[in-house]
Design a protein around this motif. Structure first.
Motif, mmCIF file in Angstrom:
data_model
loop_
_atom_site.group_PDB
_atom_site.id
_atom_site.type_symbol
_atom_site.label_atom_id
_atom_site.label_comp_id
_atom_site.label_asym_id
_atom_site.label_seq_id
_atom_site.Cartn_x
_atom_site.Cartn_y
_atom_site.Cartn_z
ATOM 1 N N GLU A 282 7.829 7.646 -3.564
ATOM 2 C CA GLU A 282 7.873 6.298 -3.006
ATOM 3 C C GLU A 282 6.454 5.822 -2.782
ATOM 4 O O GLU A 282 5.614 6.578 -2.300
ATOM 5 C CB GLU A 282 8.597 6.283 -1.654
ATOM 6 N N LYS A 283 6.226 4.567 -3.113
ATOM 7 C CA LYS A 283 4.901 3.975 -2.930
ATOM 8 C C LYS A 283 5.080 2.603 -2.299
ATOM 9 O O LYS A 283 5.769 1.749 -2.857
ATOM 10 C CB LYS A 283 4.204 3.841 -4.287
ATOM 11 N N CYS A 284 4.483 2.408 -1.131
ATOM 12 C CA CYS A 284 4.497 1.088 -0.502
ATOM 13 C C CYS A 284 3.165 0.880 0.214
ATOM 14 O O CYS A 284 2.283 1.734 0.140
ATOM 15 C CB CYS A 284 5.698 0.935 0.428
ATOM 16 N N ASP A 285 3.012 -0.221 0.886
ATOM 17 C CA ASP A 285 1.729 -0.563 1.504
ATOM 18 C C ASP A 285 1.368 0.331 2.686
ATOM 19 O O ASP A 285 0.192 0.474 3.005
ATOM 20 C CB ASP A 285 1.731 -2.017 1.978
ATOM 21 N N THR A 286 2.356 0.917 3.347
ATOM 22 C CA THR A 286 2.074 1.688 4.560
ATOM 23 C C THR A 286 2.142 3.203 4.370
ATOM 24 O O THR A 286 1.719 3.949 5.242
ATOM 25 C CB THR A 286 3.042 1.287 5.694
ATOM 26 N N TYR A 287 2.689 3.664 3.249
ATOM 27 C CA TYR A 287 2.722 5.108 2.991
ATOM 28 C C TYR A 287 2.990 5.383 1.515
ATOM 29 O O TYR A 287 3.499 4.536 0.789
ATOM 30 C CB TYR A 287 3.782 5.813 3.848
ATOM 31 N N LEU B 115 5.184 15.583 0.484
ATOM 32 C CA LEU B 115 3.938 15.153 1.115
ATOM 33 C C LEU B 115 4.045 13.668 1.390
ATOM 34 O O LEU B 115 4.513 12.908 0.538
ATOM 35 C CB LEU B 115 2.742 15.432 0.208
ATOM 36 N N ARG B 116 3.621 13.264 2.581
ATOM 37 C CA ARG B 116 3.679 11.856 2.963
ATOM 38 C C ARG B 116 2.329 11.466 3.551
ATOM 39 O O ARG B 116 1.887 12.056 4.533
ATOM 40 C CB ARG B 116 4.791 11.629 3.975
ATOM 41 N N TRP B 117 1.696 10.498 2.904
ATOM 42 C CA TRP B 117 0.429 9.947 3.372
ATOM 43 C C TRP B 117 0.739 8.629 4.063
ATOM 44 O O TRP B 117 1.197 7.681 3.418
ATOM 45 C CB TRP B 117 -0.525 9.700 2.211
ATOM 46 N N GLU B 118 0.520 8.549 5.384
ATOM 47 C CA GLU B 118 0.759 7.324 6.140
ATOM 48 C C GLU B 118 -0.573 6.622 6.359
ATOM 49 O O GLU B 118 -1.543 7.244 6.791
ATOM 50 C CB GLU B 118 1.442 7.646 7.472
ATOM 51 N N PHE B 119 -0.591 5.313 6.110
ATOM 52 C CA PHE B 119 -1.824 4.528 6.143
ATOM 53 C C PHE B 119 -1.864 3.608 7.355
ATOM 54 O O PHE B 119 -0.871 2.953 7.671
ATOM 55 C CB PHE B 119 -1.949 3.650 4.893
ATOM 56 N N THR B 120 -3.036 3.522 7.969
ATOM 57 C CA THR B 120 -3.306 2.553 9.028
ATOM 58 C C THR B 120 -4.652 1.908 8.731
ATOM 59 O O THR B 120 -5.643 2.637 8.556
ATOM 60 C CB THR B 120 -3.372 3.255 10.407
ATOM 61 N N PRO B 121 -4.721 0.574 8.658
ATOM 62 C CA PRO B 121 -6.021 -0.061 8.419
ATOM 63 C C PRO B 121 -7.006 0.252 9.552
ATOM 64 O O PRO B 121 -6.604 0.380 10.704
ATOM 65 C CB PRO B 121 -5.704 -1.554 8.401
ATOM 66 N N VAL B 122 -8.276 0.423 9.191
ATOM 67 C CA VAL B 122 -9.322 0.633 10.189
ATOM 68 C C VAL B 122 -9.708 -0.747 10.706
ATOM 69 O O VAL B 122 -10.040 -1.650 9.932
ATOM 70 C CB VAL B 122 -10.539 1.355 9.570
ATOM 71 N N LYS B 123 -9.664 -0.896 12.029
ATOM 72 C CA LYS B 123 -9.990 -2.195 12.638
ATOM 73 C C LYS B 123 -11.491 -2.296 12.848
ATOM 74 O O LYS B 123 -12.121 -1.376 13.372
ATOM 75 C CB LYS B 123 -9.249 -2.368 13.958
ATOM 76 N N ASN B 124 -12.048 -3.410 12.417
ATOM 77 C CA ASN B 124 -13.472 -3.665 12.635
ATOM 78 C C ASN B 124 -13.697 -4.100 14.080
ATOM 79 O O ASN B 124 -12.957 -4.899 14.619
ATOM 80 C CB ASN B 124 -13.988 -4.751 11.692
ATOM 81 N N ILE B 125 -14.740 -3.577 14.675
ATOM 82 C CA ILE B 125 -15.051 -3.914 16.084
ATOM 83 C C ILE B 125 -16.082 -5.018 16.138
ATOM 84 O O ILE B 125 -17.002 -5.074 15.418
ATOM 85 C CB ILE B 125 -15.541 -2.667 16.851
#
Length: 127
Positions: free
Chosen positions: A93-98, A117-127
């Motif tokens: 499965e391929k989507c924007d969040t994992y 295997l599951r790669w979960e993605f979270t955008p890095v927030k700019n400070i």
């Protein structure tokens, strides 16, 4: 794009789940690149339309290639030589969040590894 990735491994033969790592990564939609926290290994995951591959470069170099319509190959290259195994993609499965990949490693016609295997993605927030 810089993201945070969490890699979760589910061993389907022993029904054990574990978080392998949480780290920063570079992500471009088809390729994910990250380093282990101890800097001992670098990883590259490619998730294309007809091929998925993941590679770890460290003291032991491992590359696993999976295909939708045919068996692939796993190559483990260590100080003791190269070991080859057949791979079989069970589900992906391929989507924007994992990304999620279920596959098997086969040696001498026997399944020696069956995992997700599951790669979960979270955008890095700019400070």
């Amino acid at each position: 794009m810089r993201i945070t990735v969490k890699l979760i491994q589910h061993d389907l033969l022993e029904d054990k789940k574990q978080i392998l790592l949480e780290t920063n990564a570079l992500y471009d939609g088809n390729t994910l690149r990250y380093r282990e926290e101890n800097e001992r290994g670098s990883h590259q995951v490619y998730f294309g339309d007809d091929c998925i591959s993941f590679e770890r470069k460290a003291d032991v170099h491992t590359k696993i290639t999976l295909f939708d319509d045919k068996d692939g190959e796993s190559v483990v290259d260590s100080q003791y030589g190269k070991m080859y195994m057949q791979t079989r993609l069970c589900h992906a499965e391929k989507c924007d969040t994992y990304w999620s990949v279920e596959y098997q490693l086969i040696m001498n016609k026997e399944v020696v590894l069956h995992q997700n295997l599951r790669w979960e993605f979270t955008p890095v927030k700019n400070i």
